[in-house]
Design a protein around this motif. Structure first.
Motif, mmCIF file in Angstrom:
data_model
loop_
_atom_site.group_PDB
_atom_site.id
_atom_site.type_symbol
_atom_site.label_atom_id
_atom_site.label_comp_id
_atom_site.label_asym_id
_atom_site.label_seq_id
_atom_site.Cartn_x
_atom_site.Cartn_y
_atom_site.Cartn_z
ATOM 1 N N ALA A 1 0.815 -1.203 0.000
ATOM 2 C CA ALA A 1 0.000 0.000 0.000
ATOM 3 C C ALA A 1 0.848 1.252 0.000
ATOM 4 C CB ALA A 1 -0.933 -0.005 1.210
ATOM 5 N N VAL A 2 2.124 1.150 0.394
ATOM 6 C CA VAL A 2 2.966 2.325 0.565
ATOM 7 C C VAL A 2 4.201 2.205 -0.321
ATOM 8 C CG1 VAL A 2 4.319 3.683 2.207
ATOM 9 C CG2 VAL A 2 2.200 2.588 2.941
ATOM 10 N N THR A 3 4.522 3.256 -1.069
ATOM 11 C CA THR A 3 5.741 3.315 -1.876
ATOM 12 C C THR A 3 6.379 4.685 -1.722
ATOM 13 O OG1 THR A 3 4.502 4.041 -3.838
ATOM 14 C CG2 THR A 3 4.885 1.667 -3.590
ATOM 15 N N ALA A 4 7.704 4.716 -2.012
ATOM 16 C CA ALA A 4 8.439 5.992 -2.011
ATOM 17 C C ALA A 4 9.286 6.007 -3.274
ATOM 18 C CB ALA A 4 9.296 6.106 -0.765
ATOM 19 N N PRO A 5 8.776 6.598 -4.371
ATOM 20 C CA PRO A 5 9.432 6.467 -5.674
ATOM 21 C C PRO A 5 10.849 7.028 -5.728
ATOM 22 C CG PRO A 5 7.188 7.337 -5.885
ATOM 23 C CD PRO A 5 7.516 7.351 -4.442
ATOM 24 N N ILE B 1 5.776 10.082 0.212
ATOM 25 C CA ILE B 1 5.342 8.711 0.426
ATOM 26 C C ILE B 1 3.981 8.570 -0.227
ATOM 27 C CG2 ILE B 1 4.611 6.983 2.116
ATOM 28 C CD1 ILE B 1 7.528 7.306 2.230
ATOM 29 N N LYS B 2 3.833 7.630 -1.138
ATOM 30 C CA LYS B 2 2.574 7.454 -1.843
ATOM 31 C C LYS B 2 1.837 6.232 -1.318
ATOM 32 C CE LYS B 2 3.803 9.675 -6.212
ATOM 33 N NZ LYS B 2 3.851 9.512 -7.698
ATOM 34 N N THR B 3 0.517 6.311 -1.373
ATOM 35 C CA THR B 3 -0.324 5.160 -1.040
ATOM 36 C C THR B 3 -1.222 4.871 -2.232
ATOM 37 O OG1 THR B 3 -2.021 6.579 -0.052
ATOM 38 C CG2 THR B 3 -0.310 5.709 1.417
ATOM 39 N N GLN B 4 -1.686 3.639 -2.314
ATOM 40 C CA GLN B 4 -2.528 3.253 -3.452
ATOM 41 C C GLN B 4 -4.004 3.561 -3.210
ATOM 42 O OE1 GLN B 4 -1.658 -0.767 -4.498
ATOM 43 N NE2 GLN B 4 0.343 -0.257 -5.366
#
Length: 452
Positions: free
Chosen positions: A35-39, A64-67
């Motif tokens: 659910a969490v990414t940091a490109p 920090i991105k979430t879906q």
């Protein structure tokens, strides 16, 4: 205790990524396990006790991105206190060296954030310890600089150190088949104030670069170069050259079994005349020690860089080599040489008609180191005599063709397997011939026939 959904990516027939819930059923394909990414961050592989560890170049505008929209966001301080509002699909303005818990789209994940710009490395000097007792096998390097610690905490507060790796490069030597050649060696190891690298085989500089996180983030790695290190480690790559007996044409029709026909041959009929070359890593290697053993018995010992030895005894020999200098000695390098037992077979007919087949009376032999043969006519007169088993009688007497018919030969020979006290004597049933000692006699028929 809050029950956490266990997420698992599965591959179905249509290559759809789905979700397995705690009930074991596949959920909507639009929901992902992460659910969490940091490109724009380096993500630490397989962190302990937490889902993600993200390391940014710096936290200015870090994302920090979430879906899915964030339902709840907590700062990890042991009490799960609310730290942000809901309704966002990304989040900025994070704090360095801080952990968070996020709920988004029904998924709970934990992550830790680190601002790499706060933990930059500073190298002042890199020195080799010339008093290190293990210099013959490895090199001790002392790094002078500032090495800030990188760490994170698990969901339950346990501190975990992040290993910062470095690359240590230096030039050594590698065997190129005929001689030693310069070879760049790069070793990866944990970054510490004390580092252990390999022992170079030539004088060189050591270069240290760090770390793997800076490299992954596209940052210039910090580096430092040592002064020239004086090598003391020694090594050798011995090679051999066996003396070939006879020309190529002679070796096509030789009467010697297992005759040495290649310079690399280390097994065969005696005598084996072999030149040994140490090929040490000069000028670091200065002294040489050769030992030739049969079993546990020392046969010979030499101290030259290269030496020649003739193996005229049968059996298996071990040739050992050590190279050294005033500080180091190499491990022994071993070469095995095998000398065949003797054999001697005498024909009873030869046809000197010039057709290139069986034109000479020659014995078939192996590992014969002493040889003498006499040929007599029917009246007992000596017509030919020779001492080289590789040669024979061509059927002439004083340059003129000998008459056809029976002749009488007497052979005395000793093989490489003959004992030192082996003697020629009259052979009887009570006293057979000594091992490796041959005294043979009999008739040989000279038939000229017609050359075809």
């Amino acid at each position: 205790m809050r029950k956490r959904l266990q997420i698992l990516l599965v591959l179905v027939a249509a290559s759809v990524v789905g979700m397995i819930t705690s009930s074991g059923k596949i959920g909507p394909a639009s929901v992902s396990a992460q659910a969490v990414t940091a490109p724009d961050a380096y993500e630490l592989p397989n962190p302990t006790g937490i889902d993600h560890v993200f390391i940014f170049k710096d936290l200015t505008d870090a994302v920090i991105k979430t879906q899915a929209n964030i339902d709840k966001l907590y700062r990890m301080n042991g009490a799960d206190s609310v730290f942000a509002y809901s309704g966002m699909d990304k989040w900025v303005n994070m704090e360095d060296n801080t952990g968070y818990i996020v709920y988004a789209g029904g998924v709970r994940e934990t992550f830790w954030v680190i601002d790499y710009s706060n933990y930059k490395l500073e190298f002042n000097a890199l020195n080799a310890d010339i008093d290190y007792t293990e210099r013959c096998t490895e090199t001790k390097l002392i790094l002078d600089g500032n090495l800030p610690e990188l760490s994170y905490r698990t969901q339950y507060g346990s501190k975990q150190i992040i290993s910062r790796e470095c690359e240590v490069s230096y030039t050594t030597l590698s065997w190129g088949g005929e001689d030693w050649q310069d070879s760049l060696c790069t070793e990866t190891m944990p970054l510490r104030e004390t580092l252990i690298a390999g022992a170079p085989l030539r004088d060189t500089e050591f270069t240290l670069r760090a770390d793997q996180i800076a490299k992954a983030l596209g940052l210039e790695q910090d580096s430092v170069v040592s002064d020239v290190y004086e090598a003391c480690a020694v090594a050798a790559h011995p090679t051999t050259i066996t003396t070939i007996r006879g020309t190529e044409a002679e070796n096509m029709r030789t009467n010697e079994v297992e005759r040495p026909t290649e310079a690399t041959q280390l097994k065969g009929s005696a005598p084996l005349d072999i030149l040994f070359k140490a090929n040490g890593n000069t000028p670091v290697a200065q002294y040489y020690k050769w030992q030739i053993l049969k079993g546990n018995d020392l046969i010979a010992q030499r101290s030259d860089e290269s030496h020649r030895y003739v193996f005229d005894d049968f059996g298996e020999f071990r040739v050992l080599l050590w190279v050294s200098n005033d500080k180091c000695q190499s491990d022994s390098v071993e070469i095995t040489v095998s000398v065949s037992t003797s054999q001697l077979v005498v024909p009873n007919v030869f046809t000197p008609n010039g057709d290139g087949r069986n034109d000479e009376f020659r014995v078939m032999y192996r590992s014969i180191i002493e040889f003498e043969c006499w040929i007599y006519n029917r009246w007992g007169k000596l017509v030919y005599h020779w001492t080289d088993p590789a040669k024979g009688w061509d059927g002439t007497i004083n340059g003129r063709p000998a008459a056809e018919g029976a002749y009488y030969y007497v052979i005395r020979a000793k093989g490489a397997d003959a004992e030192a006290d082996g003697k020629y004597h009259r052979v009887t049933t009570k006293r057979p011939a000594d091992v490796g000692v041959y005294q043979l006699s009999g008739d040989i028929n000279l038939i000229r026939g017609t050359k075809k």
